[in-house]
Scaffold this active site. Structure first.
Site, PDB file in Angstrom:
ATOM      1  N   ASN A   9      28.972  68.381   7.213  1.00  0.00           N
ATOM      2  CA  ASN A   9      27.862  67.433   7.141  1.00  0.00           C
ATOM      3  C   ASN A   9      26.951  67.736   8.322  1.00  0.00           C
ATOM      4  O   ASN A   9      27.316  67.474   9.467  1.00  0.00           O
ATOM      5  CB  ASN A   9      28.433  66.004   7.210  1.00  0.00           C
ATOM      6  N   LYS A  11      24.180  66.412   9.087  1.00  0.00           N
ATOM      7  CA  LYS A  11      23.451  65.223   9.563  1.00  0.00           C
ATOM      8  C   LYS A  11      21.963  65.562   9.782  1.00  0.00           C
ATOM      9  O   LYS A  11      21.410  66.362   9.039  1.00  0.00           O
ATOM     10  CB  LYS A  11      24.145  64.666  10.804  1.00  0.00           C
ATOM     11  N   HIS A  94      28.572  57.001   4.075  1.00  0.00           N
ATOM     12  CA  HIS A  94      28.910  57.500   5.410  1.00  0.00           C
ATOM     13  C   HIS A  94      28.786  56.362   6.425  1.00  0.00           C
ATOM     14  O   HIS A  94      27.935  55.497   6.294  1.00  0.00           O
ATOM     15  CB  HIS A  94      27.990  58.666   5.784  1.00  0.00           C
ATOM     16  N   GLU A  96      27.491  56.176   9.234  1.00  0.00           N
ATOM     17  CA  GLU A  96      26.145  56.002   9.822  1.00  0.00           C
ATOM     18  C   GLU A  96      25.236  55.263   8.847  1.00  0.00           C
ATOM     19  O   GLU A  96      24.362  54.501   9.257  1.00  0.00           O
ATOM     20  CB  GLU A  96      25.591  57.375  10.232  1.00  0.00           C
ATOM     21  N   GLU A 166      36.953  58.341   7.383  1.00  0.00           N
ATOM     22  CA  GLU A 166      36.291  58.648   8.646  1.00  0.00           C
ATOM     23  C   GLU A 166      36.321  57.412   9.543  1.00  0.00           C
ATOM     24  O   GLU A 166      35.458  56.540   9.431  1.00  0.00           O
ATOM     25  CB  GLU A 166      34.832  59.064   8.397  1.00  0.00           C
ATOM     26  N   GLY A 172      31.978  61.788  16.200  1.00  0.00           N
ATOM     27  CA  GLY A 172      31.075  62.251  17.253  1.00  0.00           C
ATOM     28  C   GLY A 172      31.509  61.826  18.646  1.00  0.00           C
ATOM     29  O   GLY A 172      30.758  61.936  19.606  1.00  0.00           O
ATOM     30  N   SER A 212      35.614  64.125  14.517  1.00  0.00           N
ATOM     31  CA  SER A 212      35.961  65.074  15.582  1.00  0.00           C
ATOM     32  C   SER A 212      36.991  66.117  15.142  1.00  0.00           C
ATOM     33  O   SER A 212      37.884  66.480  15.903  1.00  0.00           O
ATOM     34  CB  SER A 212      36.428  64.328  16.839  1.00  0.00           C
TER      35      SER A 212
HETATM   36  P1  13P Z   1      32.070  64.629  13.879  1.00  0.00           P
HETATM   37  O1  13P Z   1      32.883  65.774  13.326  1.00  0.00           O
HETATM   38  O2  13P Z   1      30.886  65.076  14.684  1.00  0.00           O
HETATM   39  O3  13P Z   1      32.936  63.625  14.581  1.00  0.00           O
HETATM   40  O4  13P Z   1      31.431  63.872  12.611  1.00  0.00           O
HETATM   41  C1  13P Z   1      32.241  63.495  11.557  1.00  0.00           C
HETATM   42  C2  13P Z   1      31.378  63.019  10.445  1.00  0.00           C
HETATM   43  O5  13P Z   1      30.762  61.977  10.530  1.00  0.00           O
HETATM   44  C3  13P Z   1      31.273  63.878   9.260  1.00  0.00           C
HETATM   45  O6  13P Z   1      30.642  63.208   8.222  1.00  0.00           O
END
Ligand code: 13P
Length: 249
Positions: A9, A11, A94, A96, A166, A172, A212
């Site tokens: 992803n 982003k 997601h 976010e 997740e 992140g 992560s």
């Molecule tokens: P990270 O791997 O940066 O923690 O992000 C995970 C994520 O949100 C994938 O959709």
């Protein structure tokens, strides 16, 4: 070995030129990869990346889509527009989207059904916040998000759905759920799927872990009985960090 599903992803990162460079490197370096692969660039890079991954073993994914098919929805992107660009998979719910942009289960469910109606595969993301985990609600939150996200989705339609666990506190942040913690939520979500769709569907469903994921923890996570893949954020942005995850095992 199971059919693992490793997704990147991207982003809100990368211009078209940067996306093209990453996609080109991944096509070359993953061509002999054994797993199922996906990249989900920004909307603005979908066309560029779509041309590069076409005919390869990497699927094209979008990170979100509108809940409506067409119409007066300024700033939204419709399923028809995604299909037109060759998108095969869409990530929905997601964290976010849920926590920063306040998407609720009802909205996410509408998107899930619309995506499936148009024959897209769906990655439905679920996961608890730190506060929810610390107050012992992780399982309940994931159960509710799974159940409400899939409301009205038939057993046949569910075959197009991957679930991504997740945990919000691991995204992140550099904090990964331990393989044991992740596996226990995955096992719980699998039970929820079994209650909703039966034992066969629960066995067949792909449940990715995200939060992560890095080259040095991917293999331990994937070794767990209930972890069937990864949804990778930060480490998906460079071939040298994504390829080792994608080629684990
Ligand atoms: P990270 O791997 O940066 O923690 O992000 C995970 C994520 O949100 C994938 O959709």
């Amino acid at each position: 070995m199971r059919n693992y599903f490793i997704a990147g992803n991207w982003k809100m990162h990368k211009t078209r030129a940067e996306s093209a460079a990453l996609a080109t490197a991944l096509v070359a370096q993953l061509k002999d990869g054994k797993h199922k692969y996906l990249v989900a660039p920004s909307f603005t890079s979908l066309e560029t990346v779509g041309k590069i991954v076409a005919g390869s073993n990497i699927l094209l994914g979008a990170q979100n889509m509108a809940a409506e098919e067409i119409g007066a929805h300024t700033g939204e992107v419709s399923v028809l527009q995604l299909k037109d660009l060759g998108v095969q998979v869409v990530i929905l719910g997601h964290s976010e989207r849920r926590h920063v942009y306040k998407e609720d289960d009802a909205l996410i469910n509408k998107k899930v059904k619309l995506a499936i109606k148009h024959d897209l595969e769906v990655i439905l993301c679920v996961g608890e916040t730190l506060e929810e985990r610390e107050s012992g609600k992780a399982e309940k939150v994931c159960e509710t998000q799974t159940e409400k996200g899939l409301d009205g989705v038939s057993a046949a339609e569910f075959e197009k759905v991957t679930i991504a666990y997740e945990p919000v506190w691991a995204i992140g942040t550099g904090k990964t759920a331990t393989p044991e913690d992740a596996d226990s939520i995955h096992a719980y979500v699998r039970k929820v799927v079994s209650r909703l769709y039966g034992a066969e569907a629960a066995k067949a469903v792909c449940i990715q872990y995200g939060g992560s994921v890095k080259a040095d923890n991917a293999a331990q996570l994937m070794a767990k009985a209930n972890i069937d893949g990864a949804l990778v954020g930060g480490a998906a942005l460079k071939p040298e960090t994504f390829v080792p995850i994608a080629k684990f095992g």
